[in-house]
Write an enzyme that holds these catalytic residues in place. Structure first.
Site, mmCIF file in Angstrom:
data_model
loop_
_atom_site.group_PDB
_atom_site.id
_atom_site.type_symbol
_atom_site.label_atom_id
_atom_site.label_comp_id
_atom_site.label_asym_id
_atom_site.label_seq_id
_atom_site.Cartn_x
_atom_site.Cartn_y
_atom_site.Cartn_z
ATOM 1 N N SER A 41 43.155 40.750 38.167
ATOM 2 C CA SER A 41 43.392 39.441 38.787
ATOM 3 C C SER A 41 42.120 38.757 39.275
ATOM 4 O O SER A 41 42.126 37.559 39.494
ATOM 5 C CB SER A 41 44.353 39.596 39.966
ATOM 6 O OG SER A 41 43.860 40.572 40.859
ATOM 7 N N ASP A 343 44.696 35.566 49.892
ATOM 8 C CA ASP A 343 46.065 36.056 50.116
ATOM 9 C C ASP A 343 46.082 37.472 50.660
ATOM 10 O O ASP A 343 47.117 38.113 50.694
ATOM 11 C CB ASP A 343 46.876 35.961 48.814
ATOM 12 C CG ASP A 343 46.215 36.739 47.674
ATOM 13 O OD1 ASP A 343 45.242 37.480 47.933
ATOM 14 O OD2 ASP A 343 46.672 36.606 46.525
ATOM 15 N N HIS A 346 42.970 38.894 47.304
ATOM 16 C CA HIS A 346 42.002 38.098 46.533
ATOM 17 C C HIS A 346 41.227 37.171 47.453
ATOM 18 O O HIS A 346 41.658 36.902 48.575
ATOM 19 C CB HIS A 346 42.754 37.301 45.471
ATOM 20 C CG HIS A 346 43.652 38.170 44.651
ATOM 21 N ND1 HIS A 346 45.006 38.271 44.896
ATOM 22 C CD2 HIS A 346 43.382 39.017 43.649
ATOM 23 C CE1 HIS A 346 45.535 39.140 44.057
ATOM 24 N NE2 HIS A 346 44.570 39.614 43.294
#
Ligand code: NAG
Ligand code: NAG
Ligand code: NAG
Ligand code: NAG
Length: 385
Positions: A41, A343, A346
């Site tokens: 991610s 979040d 990240h």
């Protein structure tokens, strides 16, 4: 006729000749023409949003809020490190491999990175009872996608060499999830340490394979300081004050774990450099680039603090496993650019932008990237004042 013998014209011809000799002898000084990206991610620009589990949150606002003004599948409020690297190299944002058919123009690169991906195969975690519900598209699967793409990238095999010689291969960050899943499922540190050599081996063999396919410039990032992540700080909260670094508030033993992985990765990269003297293998020091934020957040404009997440569902670090960013019950801070943590897992676009700058112009690429084609656009944004 007179002109060809004129001193000016001879001088010009000579200059052209010197330039031609120089540019063939130093082909690494060409501009890069594409980027191939693998990872999770931290680099995913729109693959995992195609998988229903991830789409549940990264497919919703406020993901994408700051820059694209819509969720793009990036796990942030805006652009990622890979986006800034592309921008700096004068290349477009990388299209995701699993993107829509209108998006499948891969001649300037393609992004295979998938949010939630691991360096080790999904079966490895399944056998050990470690849950990974987000994706099975591990590094091995991503490498297979790359191989599947070759006939369309370069139908004439010798052309692959030309394309890859002028491409940057970004291999990672990858491996973070191999540790995130067991850590956040409260497996023991001893057990998780046994994964490190296996993860390193997977990254190393991917780099080795890519070089055999013709890759000449590879960028391999290390792990971020996981002990500063709101998710870890919340789930692995410790009653012992001495577990925390008093200066940063991060969990020291977890940052030591990231460092352990990074040291092993560096050893593996040294081994690969000796095997492949023609390839340039660049280590990207995400760990130390990010540590700057936790040590001196205000220097970077992070007035909202470094470890508290911008988007989340409450609690001391604004990270709540029952109300994660993108789900009901979570809210977003006023100004994402004043936070490091997006979040809880990240980082924000602002943090990624500083890191990219610290890689390209600062000391965090080793060796530094050699190209005459860096965009001059963002010179106002410098990691070091
Ligand atoms: C991963 O593969 C397993 C076994 O084939 C399957 O049960 C699971 O649903 C897959 N997970 C995802 C996220 O695709
Ligand atoms: C390394 O580069 C040199 C000079 O360009 C070339 O002659 C040689 O074949 C290359 N070696 C490999 C293993 O690619
Ligand atoms: C948001 O924070 C950044 C970084 O501290 C700052 O430069 C910017 O002015 C802030 N924006 C607003 C609207 O307050
Ligand atoms: C976490 O989220 C749940 C669900 O929205 C909520 O009931 C709970 O109060 C939250 N916890 C904290 C510490 O804010």
């Amino acid at each position: 006729m007179a002109s060809i013998s004129s001193p000016t014209m001879l001088g010009l011809l000579h200059l052209v000749a010197v330039f031609l000799t120089f540019s063939t002898a130093h082909s690494v000084l060409d501009c890069y023409t594409s980027i191939f990206s693998f990872g999770d991610s931290l680099a995913d620009t729109g693959n995992s949003i195609r998988e229903s589990k991830n789409a549940q949150f990264v497919g919703h606002f406020p993901y994408g809020e700051t820059y694209f003004h819509r969720p793009t599948g990036r796990f942030s409020d805006g652009r990622l490190i890979v986006d800034f690297i592309a921008q700096e190299l004068g290349l477009p944002y990388l299209p995701p491999y699993l993107g829509s058919s209108s998006d499948r123009d891969f001649h300037r690169g393609v992004n295979f990175a998938v949010g939630g991906a691991t360096a080790l195969d999904a079966a490895f975690f399944q056998e050990r009872g470690i849950r990974n519900e987000l994706t099975n598209n591990s590094l091995g699967i991503q490498l297979r996608w790359f191989k599947d793409l070759l006939p369309s990238l370069c139908p004439n095999p010798p052309d692959c060499g030309d394309i890859f010689r002028r491409s940057v291969f970004l291999v990672g960050e990858i491996g973070g999830n191999d540790y995130n899943y067991p850590f956040l499922q409260r497996r023991s540190l001893e057990e998780i340490r046994t994964l490190v050599p296996l993860v390193i081996n997977s990254i190393g063999s991917t780099v080795d394979t890519l070089i055999k396919y013709g890759a000449r410039t590879l960028v391999v990032p290390g792990n971020l300081p996981i002990g500063c992540s709101a998710a870890y700080l919340t789930v692995l909260e410790s009653p012992r004050g001495e577990d925390y670094d008093p200066r940063t508030g991060c969990l020291t033993y977890l940052n030591e774990f990231s460092n352990y992985h990074n040291r092993k990765l560096l050893q593996e990269l040294d081994r690969l450099r000796a095997l492949h003297p023609n390839a340039t293998i660049i280590y990207a020091d995400y760990f130390n680039a990010a540590m700057g934020f936790y040590r001196s957040p205000r220097h970077f404009g992070f007035y909202g603090g470094a470890i508290t997440a911008c988007c989340g569902g409450g609690g001391p670090y604004n990270y709540n496993t029952s109300a994660k960013c993108g789900y009901q019950g979570a809210t977003m801070c006023d100004n994402a650019s004043s936070h490091v943590a997006w979040d809880g897992v990240h980082l924000t676009e602002a943090a990624y932008r500083w890191i990219a700058d610290g890689l390209i112009r600062g000391p965090f690429f080793s060796p530094s990237i050699e190209t005459p084609c860096l965009s001059l656009g963002s010179r106002d944004h410098s990691y070091y004042e």
